[in-house]
Design a protein around this motif. Structure first.
Motif, PDB file in Angstrom:
ATOM      1  N   ASN A  30       0.838  -1.202   0.000  1.00 40.42           N
ATOM      2  CA  ASN A  30       0.000   0.000   0.000  1.00 40.42           C
ATOM      3  C   ASN A  30       0.871   1.250   0.000  1.00 40.42           C
ATOM      4  O   ASN A  30       1.926   1.292   0.634  1.00 40.42           O
ATOM      5  CB  ASN A  30      -0.921   0.042   1.223  1.00 40.42           C
ATOM      6  CG  ASN A  30      -1.430   1.453   1.498  1.00 40.42           C
ATOM      7  OD1 ASN A  30      -0.925   2.160   2.366  1.00 40.42           O
ATOM      8  ND2 ASN A  30      -2.387   1.903   0.709  1.00 40.42           N
ATOM      9  N   TRP A  51      -2.284  -2.205  -3.538  1.00 46.25           N
ATOM     10  CA  TRP A  51      -3.489  -1.485  -3.132  1.00 46.25           C
ATOM     11  C   TRP A  51      -3.095  -0.016  -3.011  1.00 46.25           C
ATOM     12  O   TRP A  51      -2.564   0.398  -1.993  1.00 46.25           O
ATOM     13  CB  TRP A  51      -4.033  -2.015  -1.798  1.00 46.25           C
ATOM     14  CG  TRP A  51      -5.189  -1.207  -1.255  1.00 46.25           C
ATOM     15  CD1 TRP A  51      -6.265  -0.748  -1.936  1.00 46.25           C
ATOM     16  CD2 TRP A  51      -5.346  -0.749   0.100  1.00 46.25           C
ATOM     17  NE1 TRP A  51      -7.100  -0.038  -1.098  1.00 46.25           N
ATOM     18  CE2 TRP A  51      -6.557  -0.023   0.149  1.00 46.25           C
ATOM     19  CE3 TRP A  51      -4.595  -0.887   1.264  1.00 46.25           C
ATOM     20  CZ2 TRP A  51      -7.023   0.570   1.328  1.00 46.25           C
ATOM     21  CZ3 TRP A  51      -5.048  -0.297   2.446  1.00 46.25           C
ATOM     22  CH2 TRP A  51      -6.259   0.417   2.471  1.00 46.25           C
ATOM     23  N   TYR A  53      -3.733   3.539  -2.231  1.00 46.33           N
ATOM     24  CA  TYR A  53      -4.745   4.274  -1.464  1.00 46.33           C
ATOM     25  C   TYR A  53      -4.047   5.296  -0.571  1.00 46.33           C
ATOM     26  O   TYR A  53      -3.051   4.983   0.089  1.00 46.33           O
ATOM     27  CB  TYR A  53      -5.569   3.310  -0.595  1.00 46.33           C
ATOM     28  CG  TYR A  53      -6.775   3.975   0.016  1.00 46.33           C
ATOM     29  CD1 TYR A  53      -7.967   4.101  -0.698  1.00 46.33           C
ATOM     30  CD2 TYR A  53      -6.702   4.543   1.296  1.00 46.33           C
ATOM     31  CE1 TYR A  53      -9.051   4.756  -0.156  1.00 46.33           C
ATOM     32  CE2 TYR A  53      -7.795   5.203   1.845  1.00 46.33           C
ATOM     33  CZ  TYR A  53      -8.961   5.310   1.119  1.00 46.33           C
ATOM     34  OH  TYR A  53     -10.040   5.969   1.646  1.00 46.33           O
ATOM     35  N   LYS A  57      -7.202   9.569   3.791  1.00 43.78           N
ATOM     36  CA  LYS A  57      -8.659   9.523   3.553  1.00 43.78           C
ATOM     37  C   LYS A  57      -9.274   8.420   4.420  1.00 43.78           C
ATOM     38  O   LYS A  57      -9.679   7.353   3.924  1.00 43.78           O
ATOM     39  CB  LYS A  57      -8.942   9.278   2.073  1.00 43.78           C
ATOM     40  CG  LYS A  57      -8.496  10.437   1.211  1.00 43.78           C
ATOM     41  CD  LYS A  57      -8.621  10.103  -0.254  1.00 43.78           C
ATOM     42  CE  LYS A  57      -8.074  11.249  -1.091  1.00 43.78           C
ATOM     43  NZ  LYS A  57      -7.770  10.839  -2.467  1.00 43.78           N
ATOM     44  N   THR A  60     -13.054   6.646   4.033  1.00 46.53           N
ATOM     45  CA  THR A  60     -13.440   5.663   3.018  1.00 46.53           C
ATOM     46  C   THR A  60     -12.545   4.408   2.985  1.00 46.53           C
ATOM     47  O   THR A  60     -12.682   3.578   2.095  1.00 46.53           O
ATOM     48  CB  THR A  60     -13.460   6.317   1.614  1.00 46.53           C
ATOM     49  OG1 THR A  60     -12.293   7.138   1.478  1.00 46.53           O
ATOM     50  CG2 THR A  60     -14.682   7.171   1.422  1.00 46.53           C
ATOM     51  N   ILE A  61     -11.648   4.284   3.963  1.00 50.69           N
ATOM     52  CA  ILE A  61     -10.754   3.109   3.992  1.00 50.69           C
ATOM     53  C   ILE A  61     -11.559   1.811   4.062  1.00 50.69           C
ATOM     54  O   ILE A  61     -11.308   0.855   3.330  1.00 50.69           O
ATOM     55  CB  ILE A  61      -9.789   3.178   5.209  1.00 50.69           C
ATOM     56  CG1 ILE A  61      -8.694   4.208   4.954  1.00 50.69           C
ATOM     57  CG2 ILE A  61      -9.150   1.801   5.488  1.00 50.69           C
ATOM     58  CD1 ILE A  61      -7.731   4.396   6.099  1.00 50.69           C
ATOM     59  N   LYS A  63     -14.593   0.950   3.209  1.00 54.45           N
ATOM     60  CA  LYS A  63     -15.291   0.581   1.970  1.00 54.45           C
ATOM     61  C   LYS A  63     -14.287   0.178   0.891  1.00 54.45           C
ATOM     62  O   LYS A  63     -14.422  -0.865   0.248  1.00 54.45           O
ATOM     63  CB  LYS A  63     -16.127   1.787   1.502  1.00 54.45           C
ATOM     64  CG  LYS A  63     -16.992   1.530   0.296  1.00 54.45           C
ATOM     65  CD  LYS A  63     -17.920   2.751   0.072  1.00 54.45           C
ATOM     66  CE  LYS A  63     -18.784   2.565  -1.148  1.00 54.45           C
ATOM     67  NZ  LYS A  63     -18.073   2.719  -2.408  1.00 54.45           N
ATOM     68  N   ASP A  64     -13.243   1.013   0.729  1.00 56.68           N
ATOM     69  CA  ASP A  64     -12.286   0.780  -0.356  1.00 56.68           C
ATOM     70  C   ASP A  64     -11.532  -0.539  -0.172  1.00 56.68           C
ATOM     71  O   ASP A  64     -11.423  -1.343  -1.100  1.00 56.68           O
ATOM     72  CB  ASP A  64     -11.291   1.950  -0.420  1.00 56.68           C
ATOM     73  CG  ASP A  64     -10.506   1.940  -1.712  1.00 56.68           C
ATOM     74  OD1 ASP A  64     -10.936   2.632  -2.651  1.00 56.68           O
ATOM     75  OD2 ASP A  64      -9.479   1.241  -1.800  1.00 56.68           O
ATOM     76  N   LEU A  65     -11.046  -0.784   1.054  1.00 52.86           N
ATOM     77  CA  LEU A  65     -10.249  -1.996   1.286  1.00 52.86           C
ATOM     78  C   LEU A  65     -11.130  -3.252   1.196  1.00 52.86           C
ATOM     79  O   LEU A  65     -10.723  -4.268   0.626  1.00 52.86           O
ATOM     80  CB  LEU A  65      -9.545  -1.919   2.658  1.00 52.86           C
ATOM     81  CG  LEU A  65      -8.684  -3.126   3.029  1.00 52.86           C
ATOM     82  CD1 LEU A  65      -7.599  -3.399   1.988  1.00 52.86           C
ATOM     83  CD2 LEU A  65      -8.017  -2.916   4.406  1.00 52.86           C
ATOM     84  N   GLU A  67     -13.851  -3.686  -0.597  1.00 54.94           N
ATOM     85  CA  GLU A  67     -14.151  -3.969  -2.012  1.00 54.94           C
ATOM     86  C   GLU A  67     -12.916  -4.467  -2.752  1.00 54.94           C
ATOM     87  O   GLU A  67     -12.994  -5.363  -3.589  1.00 54.94           O
ATOM     88  CB  GLU A  67     -14.727  -2.718  -2.690  1.00 54.94           C
ATOM     89  CG  GLU A  67     -16.158  -2.468  -2.251  1.00 54.94           C
ATOM     90  CD  GLU A  67     -16.713  -1.144  -2.786  1.00 54.94           C
ATOM     91  OE1 GLU A  67     -15.992  -0.455  -3.544  1.00 54.94           O
ATOM     92  OE2 GLU A  67     -17.861  -0.805  -2.424  1.00 54.94           O
ATOM     93  N   TRP A  68     -11.765  -3.889  -2.417  1.00 57.97           N
ATOM     94  CA  TRP A  68     -10.521  -4.277  -3.101  1.00 57.97           C
ATOM     95  C   TRP A  68     -10.189  -5.752  -2.802  1.00 57.97           C
ATOM     96  O   TRP A  68      -9.843  -6.509  -3.710  1.00 57.97           O
ATOM     97  CB  TRP A  68      -9.382  -3.355  -2.653  1.00 57.97           C
ATOM     98  CG  TRP A  68      -8.117  -3.563  -3.414  1.00 57.97           C
ATOM     99  CD1 TRP A  68      -7.763  -2.970  -4.589  1.00 57.97           C
ATOM    100  CD2 TRP A  68      -7.050  -4.448  -3.070  1.00 57.97           C
ATOM    101  NE1 TRP A  68      -6.527  -3.431  -4.994  1.00 57.97           N
ATOM    102  CE2 TRP A  68      -6.065  -4.334  -4.087  1.00 57.97           C
ATOM    103  CE3 TRP A  68      -6.820  -5.324  -2.008  1.00 57.97           C
ATOM    104  CZ2 TRP A  68      -4.878  -5.067  -4.072  1.00 57.97           C
ATOM    105  CZ3 TRP A  68      -5.647  -6.048  -1.989  1.00 57.97           C
ATOM    106  CH2 TRP A  68      -4.684  -5.927  -3.015  1.00 57.97           C
ATOM    107  N   SER A 109      -5.761   5.379  10.317  1.00 60.09           N
ATOM    108  CA  SER A 109      -5.834   4.437   9.187  1.00 60.09           C
ATOM    109  C   SER A 109      -5.598   3.011   9.673  1.00 60.09           C
ATOM    110  O   SER A 109      -6.272   2.078   9.228  1.00 60.09           O
ATOM    111  CB  SER A 109      -4.821   4.813   8.111  1.00 60.09           C
ATOM    112  OG  SER A 109      -3.503   4.659   8.587  1.00 60.09           O
TER     113      SER A 109
END
Lengths: 247, 72
Positions: A30, A51, A53, A57, A60-61, A63-65, A67-68, A109
């Motif tokens: 990351n 990844w 990112y 931010k 939205t971590i 949701k993003d992680l 989905e990833w 994070s």
């Protein structure tokens, strides 16, 4: 496929850690800069994913992680949080933006990533070990380090609390490096006077990423199976030395 | 930014009284010009002028005027 997630993997200690961990594990790298992550990836041995990112931010971590991970059909067995923002500044120069950015990158994070990784839905509860790259300042203090130092103290507080909450499934420990020459600190050590002072005050001299890597690898591995909630100081003796010496 | 505005910014960075600094002053004569002020200077240059001030450049500053010339 099980992987180790390394944040801050685009340069410095994170890159060195990733390269070394890749000898034994599949990796997820990351960072913010895809190009630099690709250059770390080129040096990695096993299967390596990126990844990309920006950890500031925080909102939205999750949701993003989630989905990833689903998109790649992989799970995370270990997490090494190496991403760190360090800006030396006296309190008179501190503003809310730098406090938010530093704490988001260094502490918040990590908390959100762990939330995802202990979830059955996102990670099949596969997380076994976590290592935070903290700093020896976490237990001490220094001028111009109020933001960075307090963020690392916060990170270690997170480590201790989650180590209790997530036992016995997940072990969480921190490694507390001392002064090292890395991408993050090279500008500081460009100053010969500071470099000399550091060498003078460190019984084992100034550190290098290679001094930290084996300790992290041990804590990630099952060999550290009965260690959790600990701060492991790896600083060349910098914080243990109370000898008064004259130059 | 006018020279007057730059001086005001420097006075904030040095944490000195309004009117305490002028372009001709030697930095070595200013008590407040210490390591903390130099760090504040780095932060201010980046935030206000988007410039990354190096330790070598700081060593090159001899007067307040030298810093003012850098503030562009």
């Amino acid at each position: 496929m099980e992987c180790v997630l390394v944040t801050g993997a685009s340069s410095g200690l994170g890159r060195e850690l990733a390269i070394s961990l890749s000898k034994s594990y599949n990796l997820i790298l990351n960072g913010r800069d895809t190009e630099r992550l690709e250059s770390t990836k080129e040096k990695c041995l096993n299967k390596t994913f990126i990844w990309q990112y920006d950890l500031t931010k925080v909102d939205t971590i999750e949701k993003d992680l989630t989905e990833w991970l689903k998109g790649k059909d992989i799970t995370v067995k270990s997490f090494v949080h190496c991403a760190g923002l360090m800006k030396m500044m006296p309190i008179r120069s501190v503003d809310a933006k730098i406090i938010y950015e530093t704490f988001s990158t260094n502490v918040f994070s990590a908390q959100m990533i762990i939330k995802v990784l202990v979830s059955r839905k996102a990670n099949a509860k596969n997380l076994k070990s976590v290592v935070f790259i903290s700093s020896n300042i976490s237990e001490r203090g220094a001028s111009a380090f109020s933001v960075y130092g307090s963020s690392k103290a916060g990170l270690d507080g997170l480590m201790r609390n989650l180590s209790v909450e997530l036992a016995p499934d997940v072990r969480i420990n921190s490694v507390l490096p001392g002064g090292m020459i890395t991408e993050m600190t090279k500008e500081i050590f460009n100053d010969e006077k500071i470099k000399e002072e550091f060498e003078y005050n460190s019984p084992l001299g100034i550190g290098k990423p290679e001094d930290i890597v084996p300790v992290v690898e041990f804590l990630v591995s099952d060999k550290a199976g009965w260690i959790t909630g600990q701060q492991i100081i790896v600083d060349g003796g910098r914080t243990i030395d109370i000898t008064e010496r004259s130059k | 930014m006018s020279e007057k505005e730059k001086i005001v910014l420097l006075e904030e960075t040095f944490d000195v009284e309004e009117g305490a600094l002028n372009a001709d002053m030697q930095l070595e004569d200013i008590e407040e010009y210490d390591s903390m002020t130099k760090l504040s200077l780095i932060v201010m240059m980046e935030e206000e002028f988007g410039k990354v001030l190096t330790s070598e450049e700081i060593k090159g500053f001899k007067t307040i005027g030298d810093i003012l010339n850098y503030m562009e």
